[in-house]
Design a protein around this motif. Structure first.
Motif, mmCIF file in Angstrom:
data_model
loop_
_atom_site.group_PDB
_atom_site.id
_atom_site.type_symbol
_atom_site.label_atom_id
_atom_site.label_comp_id
_atom_site.label_asym_id
_atom_site.label_seq_id
_atom_site.Cartn_x
_atom_site.Cartn_y
_atom_site.Cartn_z
ATOM 1 N N ALA A 1 38.653 34.131 25.589
ATOM 2 C CA ALA A 1 39.194 34.919 24.473
ATOM 3 C C ALA A 1 39.753 36.241 25.009
ATOM 4 N N PRO A 2 41.039 36.481 24.865
ATOM 5 C CA PRO A 2 41.650 37.662 25.476
ATOM 6 C C PRO A 2 41.217 38.988 24.849
ATOM 7 N N VAL A 3 41.254 40.015 25.688
ATOM 8 C CA VAL A 3 40.831 41.354 25.276
ATOM 9 C C VAL A 3 42.048 42.280 25.287
ATOM 10 N N THR A 4 42.155 43.145 24.292
ATOM 11 C CA THR A 4 43.187 44.181 24.330
ATOM 12 C C THR A 4 42.522 45.538 24.217
ATOM 13 N N ILE A 5 42.909 46.427 25.126
ATOM 14 C CA ILE A 5 42.382 47.788 25.096
ATOM 15 C C ILE A 5 43.423 48.656 24.372
ATOM 16 N N VAL A 6 42.972 49.393 23.394
ATOM 17 C CA VAL A 6 43.877 50.240 22.613
ATOM 18 C C VAL A 6 43.479 51.699 22.788
ATOM 19 N N ASP A 7 44.425 52.492 23.212
ATOM 20 C CA ASP A 7 44.200 53.929 23.336
ATOM 21 C C ASP A 7 44.163 54.524 21.927
ATOM 22 N N GLY A 8 42.967 54.803 21.447
ATOM 23 C CA GLY A 8 42.790 55.253 20.066
ATOM 24 C C GLY A 8 43.485 56.580 19.793
ATOM 25 N N HIS A 9 43.581 57.372 20.817
ATOM 26 C CA HIS A 9 44.179 58.687 20.703
ATOM 27 C C HIS A 9 45.684 58.612 20.440
ATOM 28 N N SER A 10 46.358 57.650 21.070
ATOM 29 C CA SER A 10 47.822 57.546 20.938
ATOM 30 C C SER A 10 48.240 56.423 19.995
ATOM 31 N N TYR A 11 47.266 55.858 19.297
ATOM 32 C CA TYR A 11 47.538 54.688 18.471
ATOM 33 C C TYR A 11 48.714 54.877 17.509
ATOM 34 N N GLU A 12 48.683 55.944 16.728
ATOM 35 C CA GLU A 12 49.732 56.152 15.721
ATOM 36 C C GLU A 12 51.119 56.252 16.345
ATOM 37 N N ARG A 13 51.204 56.968 17.451
ATOM 38 C CA ARG A 13 52.498 57.177 18.099
ATOM 39 C C ARG A 13 53.052 55.857 18.639
ATOM 40 N N TYR A 14 52.236 55.116 19.359
ATOM 41 C CA TYR A 14 52.714 53.860 19.943
ATOM 42 C C TYR A 14 53.066 52.841 18.863
ATOM 43 N N ARG A 15 52.256 52.849 17.842
ATOM 44 C CA ARG A 15 52.488 51.924 16.742
ATOM 45 C C ARG A 15 53.857 52.165 16.115
ATOM 46 N N ARG A 16 54.238 53.439 16.038
ATOM 47 C CA ARG A 16 55.538 53.811 15.497
ATOM 48 C C ARG A 16 56.663 53.491 16.476
ATOM 49 N N GLU A 17 56.426 53.835 17.752
ATOM 50 C CA GLU A 17 57.501 53.731 18.739
ATOM 51 C C GLU A 17 57.730 52.321 19.272
ATOM 52 N N PHE A 18 56.682 51.544 19.362
ATOM 53 C CA PHE A 18 56.814 50.195 19.935
ATOM 54 C C PHE A 18 56.158 49.172 19.029
ATOM 55 N N PRO A 19 56.613 49.102 17.775
ATOM 56 C CA PRO A 19 55.880 48.284 16.801
ATOM 57 C C PRO A 19 55.711 46.817 17.210
ATOM 58 N N GLU A 20 56.771 46.206 17.729
ATOM 59 C CA GLU A 20 56.701 44.768 17.994
ATOM 60 C C GLU A 20 55.709 44.447 19.116
ATOM 61 N N LEU A 21 55.880 45.182 20.200
ATOM 62 C CA LEU A 21 55.026 44.980 21.364
ATOM 63 C C LEU A 21 53.567 45.317 21.060
ATOM 64 N N TYR A 22 53.389 46.425 20.393
ATOM 65 C CA TYR A 22 52.050 46.905 20.094
ATOM 66 C C TYR A 22 51.318 45.927 19.179
ATOM 67 N N ARG A 23 52.033 45.476 18.200
ATOM 68 C CA ARG A 23 51.449 44.541 17.254
ATOM 69 C C ARG A 23 51.080 43.229 17.939
ATOM 70 N N ASP A 24 51.964 42.792 18.840
ATOM 71 C CA ASP A 24 51.704 41.541 19.550
ATOM 72 C C ASP A 24 50.411 41.630 20.357
ATOM 73 N N GLN A 25 50.242 42.728 21.055
ATOM 74 C CA GLN A 25 49.027 42.880 21.876
ATOM 75 C C GLN A 25 47.774 42.921 21.012
ATOM 76 N N ILE A 26 47.876 43.555 19.865
ATOM 77 C CA ILE A 26 46.708 43.664 18.987
ATOM 78 C C ILE A 26 46.445 42.354 18.251
ATOM 79 N N ALA A 27 47.513 41.762 17.733
ATOM 80 C CA ALA A 27 47.337 40.554 16.922
ATOM 81 C C ALA A 27 46.931 39.341 17.755
ATOM 82 N N SER A 28 47.264 39.314 19.064
ATOM 83 C CA SER A 28 46.968 38.140 19.882
ATOM 84 C C SER A 28 45.589 38.191 20.530
#
Ligand SMILES: [Zn+2]
Length: 317
Positions: free
Chosen positions: A118-145
């Motif tokens: 089962a794959p693991v994704t590490i999310v930088d909680g501090h920069s979450y909002e910024r990355y989510r805005r700037e790289f929505p597709e990629l960011y979502r893919d890493q989180i959703a998968s």
């Protein structure tokens, strides 16, 4: 060999997490690291920081294993499985790799000896909002998968902030296990489970060290055939044992101007249309595989004076 993919955006702390995984589980594993360019961005390379004596580390640079180096990636994983055959292989993609693509590539080569954890994704909680805005597709893919999501850089956060982050992650992935506490406090059970939970949730037993009687794997890249009929004929020939005892074959290729995905298992085969254009690839698993003969099916040499269609052996039945 069990494969654990540890994904995460740039600077999320994947390397630090892998070190912690080694420390908490006490397991020896091999690592396949994908870096853009030849030098790690954060300078915190695994090679320098892990005890190099008992860790095998491979690096794939100059490209991304989710896209430009997709074929090299699966070939490398198969080579590692067939040569070193570690019990665990940890894969660290680049920060901009699409986790869903990597999972898909690994599923294509999954078989008795290779299983996906089962794959693991590490999310930088501090920069979450910024990355989510700037790289929505990629960011979502890493989180959703991912099946486990671990928040990092949350040392300064209070309980409320953790809760908010957890909720937002949950929106993109309702099923994953989400950890917003610092992972250094996680139990050894939790760490061990990362090396035991299969991609689809079942617990994988130890593969054991017995390699006797293990099947052979043979893969070919850049394959194509002249027609769909030729592909069907090949499937028949595989099922009837004309290329050795092949019990599993998988791949995709262009045949007569169309893309197909094929699959052979338990003496049956399926051939399906595919709408994406990819470099042809075929993997065969079995015993006493007739490699030369298979190679000739795809890459026949044009002999002087012979018509293009003439080729040795394959029409014998
Ligand atoms: Zn990529």
């Amino acid at each position: 060999m069990k494969i654990l993919v540890i994904s995460g955006f740039l600077g999320a702390g994947k390397t630090t997490f892998i070190k912690a995984l080694a420390k908490h589980t006490g397991k020896d594993f091999a690592i396949l690291e994908n870096e853009y360019g030849s030098v790690g961005v954060d300078g915190d390379t695994l090679k320098d920081s892990m005890d190099a004596g008992n860790v095998n580390i491979w690096e794939m640079a100059e490209g991304c294993i989710c896209c430009s180096m997709k074929g090299d990636f699966t070939a490398s994983v198969l080579t590692i499985a067939n040569t070193v055959d570690p019990e665990y292989l940890v894969i660290e993609p680049t920060g901009v790799g699409m986790l869903s693509n990597i999972i898909q590539s690994l599923q294509e080569i999954e078989y008795e000896r290779i299983s996906l954890l089962a794959p693991v994704t590490i999310v930088d909680g501090h920069s979450y909002e910024r990355y989510r805005r700037e790289f929505p597709e990629l960011y979502r893919d890493q989180i959703a998968s991912a099946r486990t999501i671990v928040a990092s850089k949350m040392e300064q956060a209070d309980a409320e902030e953790r809760k908010v982050l957890g909720k937002k992650l949950r929106e993109w992935n309702p099923d994953a296990l989400i950890v917003t506490e610092h992972y250094s406090g996680m139990s050894s059970d939790w760490w061990n489970r990362l090396l035991e939970s299969g991609y689809d949730g079942q617990v994988l037993k130890d593969a054991g060290a017995n390699t006797e009687g293990m099947p052979d794997t043979f893969s070919l890249n850049g394959v194509s055939l002249e027609s769909p009929e030729r592909l069907i004929l090949l499937m028949e020939q595989i099922v009837y044992g004309q290329f050795g005892d092949i019990f599993r074959a998988k791949g995709h290729l262009r045949a007569g101007g169309r893309m197909f995905r094929f699959d052979v298992a338990d003496g049956q085969y399926s051939v399906m249309d595919m709408d994406t254009d990819q470099e042809g690839k075929a993997v065969f698993i079995g015993n006493d595989i007739s490699r030369q003969k298979l190679r000739r099916v795809f890459f026949r040499r044009r002999e002087k004076g012979a018509p293009v269609k003439a080729r040795a052996e394959i029409s014998r039945s």
